[in-house]
Design a protein around this motif. Sequence first.
Motif, PDB file in Angstrom:
ATOM      1  N   ARG A 469     -19.586 -11.075  -6.879  1.00  0.00           N
ATOM      2  CA  ARG A 469     -18.179 -11.466  -6.914  1.00  0.00           C
ATOM      3  C   ARG A 469     -17.267 -10.421  -6.283  1.00  0.00           C
ATOM      4  NH1 ARG A 469     -15.616 -10.567 -12.869  1.00  0.00           N
ATOM      5  NH2 ARG A 469     -16.651  -8.632 -13.431  1.00  0.00           N
ATOM      6  N   TYR A 470     -17.740  -9.189  -6.155  1.00  0.00           N
ATOM      7  CA  TYR A 470     -16.930  -8.183  -5.470  1.00  0.00           C
ATOM      8  C   TYR A 470     -17.186  -8.165  -3.966  1.00  0.00           C
ATOM      9  CZ  TYR A 470     -15.957  -6.354 -10.090  1.00  0.00           C
ATOM     10  OH  TYR A 470     -15.562  -6.213 -11.388  1.00  0.00           O
ATOM     11  N   GLY A 471     -18.167  -8.944  -3.512  1.00  0.00           N
ATOM     12  CA  GLY A 471     -18.461  -8.994  -2.091  1.00  0.00           C
ATOM     13  C   GLY A 471     -19.515  -7.993  -1.699  1.00  0.00           C
ATOM     14  N   ARG A 472     -20.332  -8.376  -0.741  1.00  0.00           N
ATOM     15  CA  ARG A 472     -21.417  -7.503  -0.310  1.00  0.00           C
ATOM     16  C   ARG A 472     -20.884  -6.255   0.377  1.00  0.00           C
ATOM     17  NH1 ARG A 472     -24.599 -12.551   2.322  1.00  0.00           N
ATOM     18  NH2 ARG A 472     -22.580 -12.719   3.326  1.00  0.00           N
ATOM     19  N   GLU A 473     -19.814  -6.401   1.124  1.00  0.00           N
ATOM     20  CA  GLU A 473     -19.245  -5.244   1.811  1.00  0.00           C
ATOM     21  C   GLU A 473     -18.828  -4.170   0.819  1.00  0.00           C
ATOM     22  OE1 GLU A 473     -18.205  -4.361   5.087  1.00  0.00           O
ATOM     23  OE2 GLU A 473     -19.651  -5.807   5.825  1.00  0.00           O
ATOM     24  N   ASP A 474     -18.154  -4.584  -0.247  1.00  0.00           N
ATOM     25  CA  ASP A 474     -17.669  -3.618  -1.225  1.00  0.00           C
ATOM     26  C   ASP A 474     -18.828  -2.915  -1.906  1.00  0.00           C
ATOM     27  OD1 ASP A 474     -15.081  -4.185  -0.670  1.00  0.00           O
ATOM     28  OD2 ASP A 474     -14.810  -5.613  -2.294  1.00  0.00           O
ATOM     29  N   LEU A 475     -19.884  -3.667  -2.224  1.00  0.00           N
ATOM     30  CA  LEU A 475     -21.000  -3.051  -2.934  1.00  0.00           C
ATOM     31  C   LEU A 475     -21.685  -1.993  -2.077  1.00  0.00           C
ATOM     32  CD1 LEU A 475     -22.826  -2.971  -5.425  1.00  0.00           C
ATOM     33  CD2 LEU A 475     -24.278  -4.629  -4.277  1.00  0.00           C
ATOM     34  N   PHE A 476     -22.020  -2.339  -0.830  1.00  0.00           N
ATOM     35  CA  PHE A 476     -22.730  -1.398   0.022  1.00  0.00           C
ATOM     36  C   PHE A 476     -21.828  -0.302   0.556  1.00  0.00           C
ATOM     37  CE2 PHE A 476     -25.604  -5.123   0.536  1.00  0.00           C
ATOM     38  CZ  PHE A 476     -26.700  -4.543  -0.085  1.00  0.00           C
ATOM     39  N   GLY A 477     -20.529  -0.538   0.512  1.00  0.00           N
ATOM     40  CA  GLY A 477     -19.621   0.485   0.993  1.00  0.00           C
ATOM     41  C   GLY A 477     -19.118   1.411  -0.089  1.00  0.00           C
ATOM     42  N   ASN A 478     -19.393   1.077  -1.354  1.00  0.00           N
ATOM     43  CA  ASN A 478     -18.861   1.855  -2.476  1.00  0.00           C
ATOM     44  C   ASN A 478     -19.520   3.230  -2.537  1.00  0.00           C
ATOM     45  OD1 ASN A 478     -17.730   2.704  -4.876  1.00  0.00           O
ATOM     46  ND2 ASN A 478     -19.203   1.581  -6.124  1.00  0.00           N
ATOM     47  N   THR A 479     -18.724   4.275  -2.504  1.00  0.00           N
ATOM     48  CA  THR A 479     -19.269   5.638  -2.615  1.00  0.00           C
ATOM     49  C   THR A 479     -18.717   6.342  -3.839  1.00  0.00           C
ATOM     50  OG1 THR A 479     -17.503   6.479  -1.199  1.00  0.00           O
ATOM     51  CG2 THR A 479     -19.562   5.884  -0.132  1.00  0.00           C
ATOM     52  N   ARG A 480     -18.210   5.582  -4.784  1.00  0.00           N
ATOM     53  CA  ARG A 480     -17.618   6.219  -5.976  1.00  0.00           C
ATOM     54  C   ARG A 480     -18.656   7.066  -6.679  1.00  0.00           C
ATOM     55  NH1 ARG A 480     -14.231   2.686 -10.131  1.00  0.00           N
ATOM     56  NH2 ARG A 480     -12.766   2.938  -8.421  1.00  0.00           N
ATOM     57  N   TYR A 481     -19.834   6.497  -6.890  1.00  0.00           N
ATOM     58  CA  TYR A 481     -20.888   7.250  -7.577  1.00  0.00           C
ATOM     59  C   TYR A 481     -22.005   7.667  -6.621  1.00  0.00           C
ATOM     60  CZ  TYR A 481     -18.755   5.172 -11.721  1.00  0.00           C
ATOM     61  OH  TYR A 481     -17.888   4.786 -12.686  1.00  0.00           O
ATOM     62  N   GLY A 482     -22.064   7.082  -5.440  1.00  0.00           N
ATOM     63  CA  GLY A 482     -23.190   7.311  -4.555  1.00  0.00           C
ATOM     64  C   GLY A 482     -24.274   6.289  -4.811  1.00  0.00           C
ATOM     65  N   LEU A 483     -25.313   6.322  -3.997  1.00  0.00           N
ATOM     66  CA  LEU A 483     -26.451   5.439  -4.210  1.00  0.00           C
ATOM     67  C   LEU A 483     -27.223   5.959  -5.411  1.00  0.00           C
ATOM     68  CD1 LEU A 483     -27.510   5.122  -0.486  1.00  0.00           C
ATOM     69  CD2 LEU A 483     -26.486   3.323  -1.862  1.00  0.00           C
ATOM     70  N   LEU A 484     -27.303   5.150  -6.441  1.00  0.00           N
ATOM     71  CA  LEU A 484     -27.835   5.646  -7.701  1.00  0.00           C
ATOM     72  C   LEU A 484     -29.350   5.572  -7.756  1.00  0.00           C
ATOM     73  CD1 LEU A 484     -25.208   4.028 -10.059  1.00  0.00           C
ATOM     74  CD2 LEU A 484     -25.166   6.269  -8.991  1.00  0.00           C
ATOM     75  N   THR A 485     -29.988   4.728  -6.962  1.00  0.00           N
ATOM     76  CA  THR A 485     -31.441   4.586  -6.991  1.00  0.00           C
ATOM     77  C   THR A 485     -31.976   4.507  -5.573  1.00  0.00           C
ATOM     78  OG1 THR A 485     -31.440   2.165  -6.998  1.00  0.00           O
ATOM     79  CG2 THR A 485     -31.253   3.260  -9.136  1.00  0.00           C
ATOM     80  N   ALA A 486     -33.283   4.742  -5.446  1.00  0.00           N
ATOM     81  CA  ALA A 486     -33.918   4.610  -4.143  1.00  0.00           C
ATOM     82  C   ALA A 486     -33.914   3.158  -3.678  1.00  0.00           C
ATOM     83  CB  ALA A 486     -35.353   5.145  -4.232  1.00  0.00           C
ATOM     84  N   GLN A 487     -34.035   2.222  -4.624  1.00  0.00           N
ATOM     85  CA  GLN A 487     -34.006   0.813  -4.242  1.00  0.00           C
ATOM     86  C   GLN A 487     -32.664   0.421  -3.647  1.00  0.00           C
ATOM     87  OE1 GLN A 487     -35.320  -2.051  -7.062  1.00  0.00           O
ATOM     88  NE2 GLN A 487     -37.460  -1.464  -6.873  1.00  0.00           N
ATOM     89  N   GLU A 488     -31.571   0.968  -4.188  1.00  0.00           N
ATOM     90  CA  GLU A 488     -30.264   0.685  -3.603  1.00  0.00           C
ATOM     91  C   GLU A 488     -30.189   1.207  -2.173  1.00  0.00           C
ATOM     92  OE1 GLU A 488     -27.641   0.878  -7.727  1.00  0.00           O
ATOM     93  OE2 GLU A 488     -27.133   2.178  -6.050  1.00  0.00           O
ATOM     94  N   GLY A 489     -30.826   2.349  -1.915  1.00  0.00           N
ATOM     95  CA  GLY A 489     -30.860   2.876  -0.558  1.00  0.00           C
ATOM     96  C   GLY A 489     -31.600   1.951   0.383  1.00  0.00           C
ATOM     97  N   LEU A 490     -32.736   1.416  -0.065  1.00  0.00           N
ATOM     98  CA  LEU A 490     -33.477   0.466   0.766  1.00  0.00           C
ATOM     99  C   LEU A 490     -32.672  -0.803   1.002  1.00  0.00           C
ATOM    100  CD1 LEU A 490     -37.153   0.711  -0.549  1.00  0.00           C
ATOM    101  CD2 LEU A 490     -36.254   1.494   1.640  1.00  0.00           C
ATOM    102  N   GLU A 491     -31.980  -1.267  -0.040  1.00  0.00           N
ATOM    103  CA  GLU A 491     -31.144  -2.461   0.114  1.00  0.00           C
ATOM    104  C   GLU A 491     -30.084  -2.224   1.185  1.00  0.00           C
ATOM    105  OE1 GLU A 491     -31.473  -5.349  -1.322  1.00  0.00           O
ATOM    106  OE2 GLU A 491     -32.402  -5.131  -3.288  1.00  0.00           O
ATOM    107  N   LEU A 492     -29.473  -1.048   1.187  1.00  0.00           N
ATOM    108  CA  LEU A 492     -28.454  -0.721   2.187  1.00  0.00           C
ATOM    109  C   LEU A 492     -29.046  -0.766   3.593  1.00  0.00           C
ATOM    110  CD1 LEU A 492     -25.712   0.378   3.145  1.00  0.00           C
ATOM    111  CD2 LEU A 492     -26.551   2.668   2.624  1.00  0.00           C
ATOM    112  N   LEU A 493     -30.224  -0.178   3.776  1.00  0.00           N
ATOM    113  CA  LEU A 493     -30.835  -0.161   5.113  1.00  0.00           C
ATOM    114  C   LEU A 493     -31.208  -1.559   5.566  1.00  0.00           C
ATOM    115  CD1 LEU A 493     -33.127   3.002   4.804  1.00  0.00           C
ATOM    116  CD2 LEU A 493     -30.790   2.840   5.652  1.00  0.00           C
ATOM    117  N   LEU A 494     -31.756  -2.371   4.645  1.00  0.00           N
ATOM    118  CA  LEU A 494     -32.122  -3.737   5.012  1.00  0.00           C
ATOM    119  C   LEU A 494     -30.878  -4.567   5.330  1.00  0.00           C
ATOM    120  CD1 LEU A 494     -34.957  -4.515   2.435  1.00  0.00           C
ATOM    121  CD2 LEU A 494     -35.193  -3.905   4.838  1.00  0.00           C
ATOM    122  N   ALA A 495     -29.835  -4.400   4.526  1.00  0.00           N
ATOM    123  CA  ALA A 495     -28.595  -5.139   4.790  1.00  0.00           C
ATOM    124  C   ALA A 495     -27.992  -4.715   6.131  1.00  0.00           C
ATOM    125  CB  ALA A 495     -27.603  -4.903   3.652  1.00  0.00           C
ATOM    126  N   THR A 496     -28.148  -3.446   6.485  1.00  0.00           N
ATOM    127  CA  THR A 496     -27.663  -2.969   7.776  1.00  0.00           C
ATOM    128  C   THR A 496     -28.430  -3.634   8.914  1.00  0.00           C
ATOM    129  OG1 THR A 496     -27.053  -0.837   6.811  1.00  0.00           O
ATOM    130  CG2 THR A 496     -27.338  -0.920   9.197  1.00  0.00           C
TER     131      THR A 496
END
Length: 882
Positions: A469-496
């Motif tokens: 509901r916040y949009g994919r752009e906002d989720l992958f662009g959010n740097t408030r806390y940083g990428l919290l897990t390695a899986q989130e990092g992989l998700e970012l690369l795949l989405a890119t």
Amino acid sequence: MEAVRAGRTAETLRLTARLTDAERRARLAELKELRKELRKTPAWENRSMKVLPALHLAGAACHTGAAAAAAWIAASDLRWNQAPTDALLRALEGRDTGWLADVAHRLAQRPESAGVPYDLMAALVARSGCEVPVTDPYVIGWVRHVGAGRCLNLVDRLRREPHLAPLVGGLFTLKDLGEIRWLFGDGPGSWQSALAALAREGLLDRASLVDSCVARLLRGGGGPTDHRVFLPLLTELALTREEQRARIPDWTGLARDAVSPVASHAQAVLAGLALDGELSSRRLAEASEGLLFRAEKKLVRAQLVLLGKVLSRDGGATAELLPVVAQAFGHEDSEVQERALKLVERHAKRLDDSEARDGLACLVPQLVPALRTRAAAVLGVAADTVEEVYEEVLPPAPEPVRTAPAPRTAEEVAEEVGALLATDGDVAAFERALDGLVRRTHQDPEGLRAALGPVLATRWWTRTEQRHRYGREDLFGNTRYGLLTAQEGLELLLATLHGVVSTHTLHEGMRRRTSEYECVHSGLSRVFDARLREVAYRLRTDPMPLLLAMPSWSTGLLEPEELVDRLAEYRRLDARVGAADFAQALLRVRRDDRAAAEQAARRARALGTPEGTRLARWLAGVNTLPSSARRTRGVRILLESTELPELQDGFPPEFQRLGRPTSVFADRWHCAHWDRSIRGHWLAVLPERREMVAARLLGDLAGTAVDDERGAAVLPLLAESGGEAGEAVHLCVAYGLGARHAEDRLAAVDALLVLAARGELDAARLGADLGELVGRGAVKPQRLADSARTAAATGANATMWEMLRHVLPVPLAGLAGARPEAAAVAARGLGDLLAVAAECAERSGAKGDVAHLAATAARRGSSRLVTQARRLRDALAEEVAA
């Protein structure tokens, strides 16, 4: 259809009643289409809440097949706003009884989570006159239904149940009583007393209830508290002596293997039979063999008392029972061993069979050293034959594993990425997949995207209806806390790679340097985050040929020669080096091998590139650590570190956070680093400076002991990492040894043994830390005793004694100077810790003195604390006295 779309349930019911079967079937396509529309609308929105009950009712009425009607009624997307039960029943009026019975049984087969109303199923059973379905959901619904009626007492409510016997039988086949356990109650007015009363009246078959109770207790399984229902019921049924005698094999099985309360009951039944002469020696021996090795000391002591009574009364049973008693020589508790030895001493003279005596003698080495001489004397065995020369046994030190090269083909990359997304892989697997993504994007981006197609199809951000509901752009662009897990990092690369994230978002994510939410983990998490965001941006704009920071070893360590080779490849391809990737490579490169570092530095300088020059300067230095100071927060002992300029000069801003001071009083309210799977990657950020990582994890590890949290699984990785094992590492292990959860304590024991095997354990430092933590109340002696016992059982008795002799003075001193009520609290668990220390001292042959031990041993009484203090004192003083 207008009535359904308007949500007019009553009108829908009236109109469907006029339809023929053909007309009902003709409406199904429209109903299914409307259902599909509503699936795209959240169930809590006004339109769904209004329309769903009418849709649910119409679909149930219009399906003419029993299977389809049951599937519609129990559908998960219609569950939250179902039609009322009475309306559903009216909608199904006029169907033949066979059809209703089929629907009822199909609904009863649905999982309990489907939420099918019990009233609906019961009404369908009553209307059809079919056999009641004894499934878990139906029986659970019945229990709740009976428990909800308060106008009559429970016995009267059960008397009115037409299907009482089969439904009561279903109670014993439930997989798990789960959330309905509390409905059964305890004592008068409970289900157990009600069922026993109905059995006495003849409404329930008593023999069947007894059989079902015993079978359920024997089977075990279910929930951890299910025995609290079935054991009281068995007690309420009050078995006769004849019934108890007929079930001797069942009592034996329960006594050996059931949960503690059930085993205690079975043991009491067997004891009554044995003391009345109704249990043969062979049967008693069978039951005792299992009981004497249970962890519950109360059960073991009770069984030894029973065996002692039987042996005193029946001398003919000595040959059969005394070898069973001697099995307790191998029990972990020395007090149990001594009780067993006393029985052997009392009755061994009746053994005429030399073979039986030899069998007992074979078990003597299992006794703690202090008891072996007594056992050898009573069995007529030479003392020197039962003595053992102690040899410290430590597990082999684990060796780091070479990281395999990156997968070569796009298909292999896709396979490894899919596996990582399905399960949390280790650092090596993650780095290999990351390097594979980078290399294949540089060489064949289209081929990689095609190979990743099946992986991408499983990701939520590829499906429009599942968009966050916040949009994919906002989720992958959010740097408030940083990428919290390695899986989130992989998700970012795949989405890119998939084109989901815009270049602007990737650039903004890479440019942001700081966060308003800082915590002790921020330095490590920012390094991990910055590198992955840089890789993602470069995948879109300027793919890198390879990763410079790809580790050579499973710990994250990078060989200097390999880094020089990679920089040479970058120069050959005229590729631009990523700042974060190169900075991470510097932190990972091995510098403790000075000869290899100097050779690599000469090659790096010869490259003639800025990165080669920077690497040569870096390799010329040595790994240093910031100075640290102890601070306390409540009962915790934590560490603060000073600034480390080496990690700030020439590094990107995200990396400079590692070199800044840390404080234990920093605000942690907003710390979002709750996922523990990332901690292995943090260790790989600084593979030769684990002290710095340990200092940042210290607060989390303290929580495992002080706040009963989870999270010590990282300790073996910490022990296997590189660099100095100093104050922070030892404090982390200390907290882990006192952790609340057994799995965390086991991880801490593994870490301790790894450090010992590598020659990096400072047992005196660890013991002093533990002594202080025990004295402050951060570590409970009983938990520490369990950890120490586990470590000593591997053969590390000398190591554990060296640690424990530095632990004990603090709690013993507190015991000596405390008021009586405070002393009782301080003594809790200390007897267990003294018992482990005594056994370690006896087995390793340690001698000497422990401060305040003599005063504790001189106390009056025979409590476990005093007994074990005397045992330890005697073990340490034995040689001096001679």
